[in-house]
Design a protein around this motif. Structure first.
Motif, short mmCIF file in Angstrom:
data_model
loop_
_atom_site.label_atom_id
_atom_site.label_comp_id
_atom_site.label_asym_id
_atom_site.label_seq_id
_atom_site.Cartn_x
_atom_site.Cartn_y
_atom_site.Cartn_z
N ARG A 197 70.82 10.74 15.89
CA ARG A 197 71.55 11.73 16.70
C ARG A 197 72.52 11.04 17.66
O ARG A 197 73.62 11.54 17.90
N LEU A 198 72.10 9.90 18.21
CA LEU A 198 73.01 9.19 19.11
C LEU A 198 74.26 8.72 18.36
O LEU A 198 75.37 8.74 18.89
N LEU A 199 74.08 8.31 17.09
CA LEU A 199 75.19 7.75 16.32
C LEU A 199 76.08 8.82 15.71
O LEU A 199 77.28 8.63 15.60
N GLY A 200 75.47 9.96 15.35
CA GLY A 200 76.31 10.92 14.65
C GLY A 200 75.96 12.36 14.87
O GLY A 200 76.45 13.23 14.16
N GLY A 201 75.15 12.65 15.85
CA GLY A 201 74.68 14.02 16.02
C GLY A 201 75.42 14.80 17.07
O GLY A 201 74.89 15.74 17.62
N GLY A 202 76.67 14.45 17.37
CA GLY A 202 77.41 15.18 18.39
C GLY A 202 77.53 14.38 19.67
O GLY A 202 76.64 13.61 20.02
N SER A 208 62.80 18.74 23.70
CA SER A 208 63.57 18.80 22.46
C SER A 208 64.95 18.16 22.60
O SER A 208 65.60 17.86 21.60
N ARG A 209 65.38 17.93 23.83
CA ARG A 209 66.69 17.33 24.10
C ARG A 209 66.61 15.81 24.24
O ARG A 209 67.63 15.12 24.16
N LEU A 210 65.41 15.29 24.46
CA LEU A 210 65.27 13.87 24.79
C LEU A 210 65.85 12.95 23.72
O LEU A 210 66.47 11.94 24.04
N ASP A 211 65.62 13.28 22.45
CA ASP A 211 66.04 12.35 21.41
C ASP A 211 67.55 12.31 21.23
O ASP A 211 68.06 11.52 20.43
N ARG A 212 68.29 13.14 21.94
CA ARG A 212 69.75 13.02 21.95
C ARG A 212 70.23 12.03 23.00
O ARG A 212 71.41 11.69 23.05
N LEU A 213 69.31 11.58 23.85
CA LEU A 213 69.68 10.72 24.97
C LEU A 213 69.07 9.33 24.90
O LEU A 213 69.65 8.37 25.39
N ALA A 214 67.88 9.22 24.31
CA ALA A 214 67.17 7.93 24.29
C ALA A 214 66.00 8.01 23.32
O ALA A 214 65.67 9.08 22.82
N ASP A 215 65.39 6.87 23.11
CA ASP A 215 64.16 6.81 22.30
C ASP A 215 63.02 7.40 23.12
O ASP A 215 62.68 6.88 24.18
N PRO A 216 62.39 8.49 22.67
CA PRO A 216 61.31 9.10 23.45
C PRO A 216 60.00 8.32 23.42
O PRO A 216 59.11 8.58 24.24
N ASN A 217 59.85 7.35 22.49
CA ASN A 217 58.59 6.62 22.40
C ASN A 217 58.22 5.87 23.68
O ASN A 217 57.11 6.06 24.20
N PRO A 218 59.09 5.01 24.22
CA PRO A 218 58.71 4.33 25.46
C PRO A 218 58.54 5.29 26.63
O PRO A 218 57.75 5.03 27.54
N LEU A 219 59.26 6.41 26.60
CA LEU A 219 59.15 7.35 27.70
C LEU A 219 57.78 8.03 27.71
O LEU A 219 57.13 8.14 28.76
N VAL A 220 57.31 8.50 26.55
CA VAL A 220 56.00 9.14 26.53
C VAL A 220 54.90 8.12 26.85
O VAL A 220 53.88 8.44 27.46
N THR A 221 55.15 6.84 26.50
CA THR A 221 54.21 5.79 26.88
C THR A 221 54.11 5.68 28.40
O THR A 221 53.01 5.53 28.95
N ARG A 222 55.24 5.79 29.10
CA ARG A 222 55.23 5.71 30.56
C ARG A 222 54.55 6.93 31.16
O ARG A 222 53.86 6.82 32.18
N VAL A 223 54.74 8.09 30.57
CA VAL A 223 54.04 9.29 31.06
C VAL A 223 52.53 9.09 30.96
O VAL A 223 51.78 9.39 31.90
#
Length: 237
Positions: free
Chosen positions: A6-11, A136-151
């Motif tokens: 999505r970052l590369l081609g999803g808008g 649902s918007r997170l994956d348009r901005l960054a990798d959600p994996n490390p973020l949910v790890t921090r949560v």
């Protein structure tokens, strides 16, 4: 990975780094322990400020910074304990519970004294609410994996503080944990390939203990909180 595609081609995603920095500073210095406003009102105000994609990025930065600062604090405490006593304590970010079980009251819970001044019951509670609400918007901005790890790290630190760190379970603390659990579940549900639940969460899920929840201004219990049941309800879907 969907987030990268999505970052590369999803808008095109329009972000304003200067607005993000100004927003972060405003939230950092206007709210927290110094503010003469109850924590629930602070959470509502900060949540309202974290609008749009820039607000979502700032929310992610707050949670990540808090997790990083808490980890650095615990490492420093472990090094100091080793210097004074010769006792070695292992600090593992994926599971803080063995550290707290071994060290107990020799450790200071770090989330009330972070260098940033972010407070767990104010800015952090608001940030995780925003992350979950717009998962649902997170994956348009960054990798959600490390973020949910921090949560999950902040959740681990908070619940370990209840059990081993003399942190009082009041309505503000219970609200933070409920928001962490809910947001983690929302982020996981929005991911294509969610990671496994971390060891401390799986350990707590096997329990069915009920904790008294106190009024923040008194010692009066006003409710009960079943942590294991809440984790199972929100994360086992």
């Amino acid at each position: 990975m969907r987030w990268l595609r999505r970052l590369l081609g999803g808008g095109r995603v329009q972000l304003d780094p200067e607005r993000q920095q100004a927003l972060l500073r405003d939230i950092q210095y206007r709210y927290g322990a110094r503010a003469q406003v109850r924590f629930p009102e602070q959470v509502e105000a900060v949540t309202g400020m974290l609008d749009g994609d820039d607000g979502l990025v700032v929310a992610a930065r707050i949670v990540s910074q808090v997790a990083d600062e808490a980890h650095a604090d615990l490492q420093a405490q472990a090094h100091e304990i080793h210097r004074r006593t010769g006792r070695r304590l292992l600090v593992h970010r994926r599971n803080y519970r063995p550290l707290w079980k071994e060290a107990g009251q020799a450790l200071r819970w770090p989330l009330f004294t972070l260098p940033s001044g972010f407070h767990p019951y104010a800015q952090v509670a608001a940030a995780v609410t925003v992350l979950g609400g717009r998962a649902s918007r997170l994956d348009r901005l960054a990798d959600p994996n490390p973020l949910v790890t921090r949560v999950f790290e902040v959740l681990d630190l908070t619940t370990a503080g209840w059990e081993y760190g003399r942190v009082r379970v009041d309505t503000d603390a219970a609200t933070l944990v409920d928001r962490l659990i809910t947001s983690a579940g929302q982020v996981l549900a929005a991911m294509d390939d969610p990671p496994r639940l971390p060891p401390p969460v799986r350990e707590l899920m096997r329990r069915n203990n009920t904790l008294d929840v106190h009024d923040p201004t008194s010692s009066q219990p006003i409710g009960r909180f079943n942590l294991g049941a809440r984790l199972r309800e929100r994360l086992l879907v």
